[in-house]
Design a protein around this motif. Structure first.
Motif, PDB file in Angstrom:
ATOM      1  N   ARG A 131     -33.445  -6.804 -21.378  1.00 40.04           N
ATOM      2  CA  ARG A 131     -32.040  -6.509 -21.673  1.00 40.04           C
ATOM      3  C   ARG A 131     -31.961  -5.511 -22.840  1.00 40.04           C
ATOM      4  O   ARG A 131     -31.707  -5.875 -23.984  1.00 40.04           O
ATOM      5  CB  ARG A 131     -31.289  -7.799 -22.016  1.00 40.04           C
ATOM      6  N   GLU A 132     -32.193  -4.232 -22.510  1.00 38.18           N
ATOM      7  CA  GLU A 132     -32.140  -3.207 -23.558  1.00 38.18           C
ATOM      8  C   GLU A 132     -30.736  -3.068 -24.132  1.00 38.18           C
ATOM      9  O   GLU A 132     -30.555  -2.845 -25.330  1.00 38.18           O
ATOM     10  CB  GLU A 132     -32.605  -1.856 -22.998  1.00 38.18           C
ATOM     11  N   ALA A 133     -29.716  -3.208 -23.277  1.00 41.02           N
ATOM     12  CA  ALA A 133     -28.331  -3.144 -23.754  1.00 41.02           C
ATOM     13  C   ALA A 133     -28.050  -4.279 -24.732  1.00 41.02           C
ATOM     14  O   ALA A 133     -27.325  -4.106 -25.719  1.00 41.02           O
ATOM     15  CB  ALA A 133     -27.364  -3.210 -22.574  1.00 41.02           C
ATOM     16  N   ARG A 170     -33.096   7.386 -28.404  1.00 40.19           N
ATOM     17  CA  ARG A 170     -32.000   7.355 -27.435  1.00 40.19           C
ATOM     18  C   ARG A 170     -32.112   8.518 -26.454  1.00 40.19           C
ATOM     19  O   ARG A 170     -31.860   8.365 -25.259  1.00 40.19           O
ATOM     20  CB  ARG A 170     -30.651   7.397 -28.177  1.00 40.19           C
ATOM     21  N   ARG A 171     -32.516   9.663 -26.958  1.00 39.29           N
ATOM     22  CA  ARG A 171     -32.676  10.834 -26.077  1.00 39.29           C
ATOM     23  C   ARG A 171     -33.795  10.583 -25.069  1.00 39.29           C
ATOM     24  O   ARG A 171     -33.668  10.884 -23.884  1.00 39.29           O
ATOM     25  CB  ARG A 171     -33.003  12.054 -26.948  1.00 39.29           C
ATOM     26  N   ARG A 172     -34.897   9.995 -25.537  1.00 35.99           N
ATOM     27  CA  ARG A 172     -36.034   9.712 -24.666  1.00 35.99           C
ATOM     28  C   ARG A 172     -35.680   8.679 -23.596  1.00 35.99           C
ATOM     29  O   ARG A 172     -36.041   8.830 -22.435  1.00 35.99           O
ATOM     30  CB  ARG A 172     -37.200   9.211 -25.519  1.00 35.99           C
ATOM     31  N   THR A 173     -34.981   7.622 -23.980  1.00 32.16           N
ATOM     32  CA  THR A 173     -34.626   6.571 -23.021  1.00 32.16           C
ATOM     33  C   THR A 173     -33.606   7.062 -21.995  1.00 32.16           C
ATOM     34  O   THR A 173     -33.651   6.677 -20.833  1.00 32.16           O
ATOM     35  CB  THR A 173     -34.075   5.328 -23.746  1.00 32.16           C
ATOM     36  N   ARG A 174     -32.669   7.928 -22.450  1.00 31.83           N
ATOM     37  CA  ARG A 174     -31.696   8.481 -21.496  1.00 31.83           C
ATOM     38  C   ARG A 174     -32.384   9.347 -20.456  1.00 31.83           C
ATOM     39  O   ARG A 174     -32.093   9.272 -19.260  1.00 31.83           O
ATOM     40  CB  ARG A 174     -30.636   9.300 -22.242  1.00 31.83           C
ATOM     41  N   LEU A 175     -33.325  10.204 -20.915  1.00 31.15           N
ATOM     42  CA  LEU A 175     -34.057  11.078 -19.990  1.00 31.15           C
ATOM     43  C   LEU A 175     -34.885  10.265 -19.012  1.00 31.15           C
ATOM     44  O   LEU A 175     -34.945  10.570 -17.814  1.00 31.15           O
ATOM     45  CB  LEU A 175     -34.964  12.029 -20.784  1.00 31.15           C
ATOM     46  N   VAL A 199     -35.926   8.259 -13.393  1.00 32.49           N
ATOM     47  CA  VAL A 199     -36.222   7.207 -12.408  1.00 32.49           C
ATOM     48  C   VAL A 199     -34.968   6.689 -11.727  1.00 32.49           C
ATOM     49  O   VAL A 199     -35.036   5.794 -10.884  1.00 32.49           O
ATOM     50  CB  VAL A 199     -36.985   6.029 -13.077  1.00 32.49           C
ATOM     51  N   GLN A 200     -33.811   7.265 -12.112  1.00 31.20           N
ATOM     52  CA  GLN A 200     -32.517   6.912 -11.535  1.00 31.20           C
ATOM     53  C   GLN A 200     -32.265   5.400 -11.580  1.00 31.20           C
ATOM     54  O   GLN A 200     -32.014   4.741 -10.579  1.00 31.20           O
ATOM     55  CB  GLN A 200     -32.431   7.407 -10.094  1.00 31.20           C
TER      56      GLN A 200
END
Length: 548
Positions: free
Chosen positions: A82-84, A216-221, A226-227
């Motif tokens: 649960r990253e969120a 945050r930039r890395r996790t968003r990319l 991987v959609q």
């Protein structure tokens, strides 16, 4: 094929990174007091050391325990995927920490005249207000550190710690030089020195924000590549999480508060007691500055204990969970013996070299007697830190905090009794008794919990013999240098440097010889030392230092 690091290896690597960063940042923070005294003088040094323990105490109230609490809850959320939820922990804790930081910062700034009156020295008012400016910055940095630690990424914490201390010292020295050149009064020069805390806090926070942005930039990319469709975040009430964070952080906070309380006792009693003994307000601060000359030396002694103590807690906790009482007993006995020996030898060495060290670092020898007394607070301080960590590792969290609080009360009472008669040396004697009491109470509890055997021969007589031989060698070196060096016409500080470095080298060699000749350390134990053991043992055997 590239191997993935196991969780245990990541934890060990992370602990090692944190220990290195802690040692480096504490070393920078300790050494910075030398240019502070050299540039500002003992008056500025006294004001700074009167204010800084109070700032540290307020900062601990606002932040202590929260990095550990945030780390725990983030790790749990990430382990459940649960990253969120982990970001929610950071968001809620950050909001609370910002509120606490701003609140305490405003209170400290507004109440500076009242606090200066409590200290009984109005010269501290400007420095108190200057230090208050750091309080809104540091708490949010603590929350971000906890977030990354919860993901077992210790590098952001390590880099921000070093950046914080480096910028703090650089800003302090720059302001000291500028204000001194302007001919500013001692209270404003001290305020410039304490402003370094705000500059350091801003630097440390900036480092953490950069790491957060990159993360945050890395996790968003990664999510885009991987959609991944993330589950919607459920809007749960914040209070249960906030309450859980507070309940977890509070015991850690109480334990952390105990140590700076002893320093705070000096802040609130010594200027008042010195004034009552006939010193003026400015003279009392100068005396307090002379008293604090020895504090960085003691801090360097306990720095290693503080940094290494974080490694004992998980090791002992693991042994306790596995019900390995034999391992707990042997680790506890060996740790207590080692740090008692190191504390005793280090304290005796500083006491022997007090005069040359005082001249080398501070240009004159007026603080030598006090440095000799303060040196022996290092034994109790070192042992109390390490034994507290051992007790915490065995699940006894409150007892070491209670012992140190009791030592704080003893310190306050003895200051009141001794300072009027013996001046700043009386405060140093009070410190020896207080720290020794905390260490003794911790050791008694450890013996009761672990039943480790106490050998007077191994724990007392052998360490005393090694220390006496070491001190005798250093004493002979000093006598020879006092006879030889004056004829060379050197500068006093250069002479003191030669005496100090030579004394450290001779003392270290004699200590090492005594260590092996008395078998306080065996060849097997030396060989087991990480990185250096395999190289050290052949060299020691060649010199016939190790007793067969």
């Amino acid at each position: 094929m590239k191997e993935t690091a196991s969780p245990s290896s990541r934890l060990l690597r992370g602990a090692f990174i944190l220990v290195l960063a802690a040692i480096l940042s504490k070393l920078i923070g300790t050494i910075q007091k030398i240019p502070l005294q050299n540039i500002g003088g003992d008056g500025v040094f006294g004001i700074y050391n009167a204010v800084y323990p109070f700032y540290t105490l307020v900062l601990l109230v606002a932040t202590a325990g929260f990095p550990a609490a945030v780390s725990k809850f983030v790790a749990e959320e990430m382990a459940s995927g649960r990253e969120a939820g982990a970001r929610r922990v950071l968001r809620i804790s950050s909001m609370m920490l910002v509120v606490l930081g701003v609140l305490f910062g405003v209170l400290m700034y507004v109440a500076a005249p009242l606090l200066a009156a409590w200290i009984d020295n109005m010269h501290t008012e400007a420095a108190l207000r200057s230090a208050a400016l750091a309080l809104p910055l540091v708490p949010i940095m603590a929350g971000l550190r906890g977030y990354f630690q919860g993901m077992h990424d210790m590098m952001p914490t390590a880099v921000s710690q070093v950046a914080e201390q480096t910028v703090r010292v650089a800003a302090m020295v720059a302001l000291l030089l500028w204000l001194h050149q302007l001919g500013a009064a001692d209270d404003w020069i001290a305020a410039g020195a304490t402003f370094g805390s705000a500059a350091g806090g801003a630097a440390g926070l900036l480092v953490m924000l950069i790491y957060w942005w990159l993360y945050r930039r890395r996790t968003r990319l990664a999510a885009i590549q991987v959609q991944v469709e993330q589950a919607p975040v459920q809007h749960q009430p914040a209070w249960p999480l906030l309450k859980a964070l507070l309940l977890y952080a509070l015991p850690i906070c109480l334990g952390s508060l105990s140590a700076p309380l002893i320093s705070l006792v000096d802040t609130f009693t010594m200027p008042r007691l010195l004034k009552a003994s006939g010193w003026s307000e400015a003279e009392a601060m100068i005396q307090f500055g002379v008293y604090n000359r020895g504090i960085p030396l003691v801090q360097m002694m306990s720095m290693l204990a503080t940094s290494m103590s974080v490694l004992f807690i998980p090791a002992l906790a693991d042994a306790r969970i596995r019900d390995r009482h034999d391992l707990i007993r042997s680790q506890t006995q060996q740790t207590v013996n080692w740090f008692w020996l190191l504390g005793l030898a280090s304290s005796a060495g500083i006491a022997m070299l007090a005069m040359p060290v005082d001249i080398m670092l501070y240009e004159d020898a007026i603080g030598s007697d006090t440095i000799r007394w303060l040196a022996f607070t290092g034994i109790g301080a070192t042992l109390s830190i390490v034994t507290a960590a051992l007790l915490q590792g065995m699940g006894s969290v409150r007892a070491p905090a209670i012992h140190l609080l009791l030592a704080t009360i003893v310190k306050a009472v003895l200051n009141i009794v001794l300072v009027p008669h013996y001046g700043i040396n009386g405060a140093a004697i009070a410190g020896i008794v207080a720290y020794s009491l905390a260490a003794l109470l911790n050791i008694i509890l450890l013996i009761r919990l672990t039943q480790f055997p106490v050998s007077w021969r191994e724990m007392v007589w052998k360490p005393l013999l090694v220390t006496i031989v070491m001190c005798a060698g250093v004493g002979v070196w000093q006598w020879l240098m006092d006879w030889l060096l004056p004829a060379l016409g050197m500068h006093a500080r250069l002479e003191a440097l030669i005496v100090t470095l030579g004394g450290i080298a001779i003392g270290g060699i004699l200590f090492l010889i005594g260590l092996f000749r008395t078998q306080l350390m065996t060849e097997q134990q030396a060989a087991a030392l990480p990185k250096i053991g395999s190289r050290l043992v052949p060299w020691l055997n060649k010199l016939r230092i190790i007793k067969k």
